[in-house]
Design a protein around this motif. Sequence first.
Motif, mmCIF file in Angstrom:
data_model
loop_
_atom_site.group_PDB
_atom_site.id
_atom_site.type_symbol
_atom_site.label_atom_id
_atom_site.label_comp_id
_atom_site.label_asym_id
_atom_site.label_seq_id
_atom_site.Cartn_x
_atom_site.Cartn_y
_atom_site.Cartn_z
ATOM 1 N N LYS A 97 41.248 -55.157 -0.982
ATOM 2 C CA LYS A 97 41.272 -54.639 0.382
ATOM 3 C C LYS A 97 42.705 -54.532 0.881
ATOM 4 O O LYS A 97 43.465 -55.507 0.813
ATOM 5 C CB LYS A 97 40.483 -55.568 1.303
ATOM 6 N N ALA A 121 41.935 -59.125 3.919
ATOM 7 C CA ALA A 121 42.706 -58.197 3.072
ATOM 8 C C ALA A 121 43.630 -58.930 2.115
ATOM 9 O O ALA A 121 44.138 -60.005 2.418
ATOM 10 C CB ALA A 121 43.530 -57.268 3.963
ATOM 11 N N VAL A 159 44.796 -53.303 4.327
ATOM 12 C CA VAL A 159 44.551 -53.028 5.748
ATOM 13 C C VAL A 159 45.876 -52.851 6.485
ATOM 14 O O VAL A 159 46.851 -53.541 6.200
ATOM 15 C CB VAL A 159 43.758 -54.221 6.369
ATOM 16 N N GLU A 192 40.255 -53.081 -7.512
ATOM 17 C CA GLU A 192 39.554 -53.059 -6.221
ATOM 18 C C GLU A 192 40.071 -54.189 -5.379
ATOM 19 O O GLU A 192 39.952 -55.362 -5.744
ATOM 20 C CB GLU A 192 38.053 -53.237 -6.448
ATOM 21 N N LYS A 218 39.335 -57.992 9.454
ATOM 22 C CA LYS A 218 39.634 -57.226 8.230
ATOM 23 C C LYS A 218 40.959 -57.687 7.643
ATOM 24 O O LYS A 218 41.118 -57.805 6.434
ATOM 25 C CB LYS A 218 39.747 -55.729 8.572
#
Length: 678
Positions: free
Chosen positions: A104, A198, A106, A102, A194
């Motif tokens: 992030k 990331a 972007v 998991e 974001k």
Amino acid sequence: VDDLLQVIFSAEGPLARAFSDFEERTQQKEMAVQVFDAYTKEEIALIEAGTGIGKSLAYLVPAMLWAVKHKEKTVISTHTIALQEQLTEKDIPVLLKALGIELKAVLLKGMSNYLCLRKLSDFQEQLRLFTEEESKELQSVENWSTKTEEGSRSEIAFPLSQETWEKVRVEKEACNSVKCPHYKRCFFFKARRKAADAQLLVVNHHLLFADLVSKQRPDFKEEKAILPPYRRLVLDEAHHVEEVALDSLAVRIDRQNLYRLLSKISTETVREALPPTGCGALVQRLEIDLPAEKRLALDKVQEAFSQLEDFLSTQAPEQKWRVRSELSEIKPSFLLVCKALRSLAQGLHSLASELAPFEKAASQAVDVQAASSRLEEQAEGLEKFFTEDNDPERVRWIEPSKSNIALIDAHLNIAQHLEEHLFEPLSTVSLCSATLTANRNFEYMKGRLGIAKRTATENCYDSPFDYEQRTLLLVPTDMPDPTDFSFNAESAKQIIQAIQASRGNAFVLFTSYDMLRKVHALVSEQVSYPCLRQGDKPRQALIESFKAQDGSVLFGTDSFWEGVDVAGEALRCVIIVKLPFKVPNDPLVEAQGERLLAQGKNPFFDFSVPQAVMKFKQGFGRLMRKKTDRGCIVCLDKRLISKSYGKLFLNSLPPCRTLFDRSDAIFQEMRNFYIRTL
Ligand code: SF4
């Protein structure tokens, strides 16, 4: 981690279960190990990965493992949107699921791709100043802005003109970030937040270099940085890095842009935001003084560029005209443009401060100040363009086109810049491409990009495709020299024979549009295959037509040598008309050659040949996109076999069967090949 990578990339591993077309490949595993080592040893990795290796997975997996273990971000920069989409829509999500990780990831686009809510809200209040068409478009943007998550131009499905989008898109100069009342909802800053969070941040080379350039400005502020801080970088499609860096560092002033900037200055919108009474002096400035200054600036721009056109008409016709002298004939007019731009910029700057007491005009004040800064920037660029300094690292040229004229001032020593600002400060940089070497040697690329002082590991990973069995390289030996006057007509004859042997489904790659046009005319009137020509339709539409019509032949130049993916029988023949040397009298090529000469190097062997070799490999690479593809590459330029440097081209290709013979034997063998490999 080496063992873990072996498992991940094995035939029984998680990738094999997640990707339906996955195959275990030693080269892919080795590449992943090289990339991971570059992380642990804080090195630079130079990687040439042939088609079909699966290079994006080979750098994404190490970047993900590193992010999980060290909570550290990797920026992945690509040249094309197609690759960005493949990474963010397919490779990264599937990999995360397959590896049970998991994190992030972007995609951050350039600022101008996002909607500016402040501008939209200003325009909403002043709709009556626009035409009916513009008002309708702005209304549609308003509706969309309440539903969109991203606020990005690419999501807009309704018709929207570029002019309207330019009115409401984010502009660096016209953004006062945290002070903006829309800051919290702002699409661009949401994307940036974001991006800051990331662990994998996908960008394009232009954005990456825009960030680098902005960080070197004396007035740089961290809160205005385009990219969040990062220490690990993957440069995919790295063979484009030099050209994008050069472009980002060059100053370009053009007539259309000057007109556009000046026409955008609207004092009416400012007047609308002021109280109806009580600001007489300001109104006088808005209604009389500033419009007069704007008109004067427009007149000066028009005069100077018409003089430039007259001047160019007395010179040898060139696509790009290199500036070597002081340009005393036109310099005074352009200095008058600078003066007019500066005066208007100053007027706008004062206006912005005078608007400060008027709360309702705060937004307009930001736009006025932004316009002032942009004009000042243009004036500075123009002044610099007309300043002689005999700097051997600098080249200037004038580029006239059908509807525009541009003045370009470029810096030649990109290597030093990249070394100081990119390769030195970062911990890890992995550069990957299908074409990063000439004659399987990275020296050329290392020199061009300034990778000299850092430790770099270098590896070429050969394509797993069976080129030996599935491709045939043919060179007709009875072609005239490419400099011969009969070359175009003879090329047309050979192309007709080649496409008859392959029954169409061919690319014909040229190095000049003029030659393309002439040869296309000769070929298309003699064959029944649909002959598509670059320029007749937008690039993507042309490729779609090519795929849709069996037997098509596509005639293309520069942008068709790479980045075009046509797999299967739709493309079974690539015809390379000339070896792709750059035009020697192109100002940039010429100046780079002079610079190398001054350094005691040979411009032809140290610059032109390696560059042409890489481009040739790109063209050659169009044919085999999948392991089941097959086909012939016909090169009509016999220098490939007659000149000593031809070996450098041939040695750079994957091992394939070759035939260098007279045309009749070549085309007979082509026909046999297609029957044999069916
Ligand atoms: S923060 Fe900047 S980009 Fe965002 S809405 Fe405001 S002015 Fe526009």
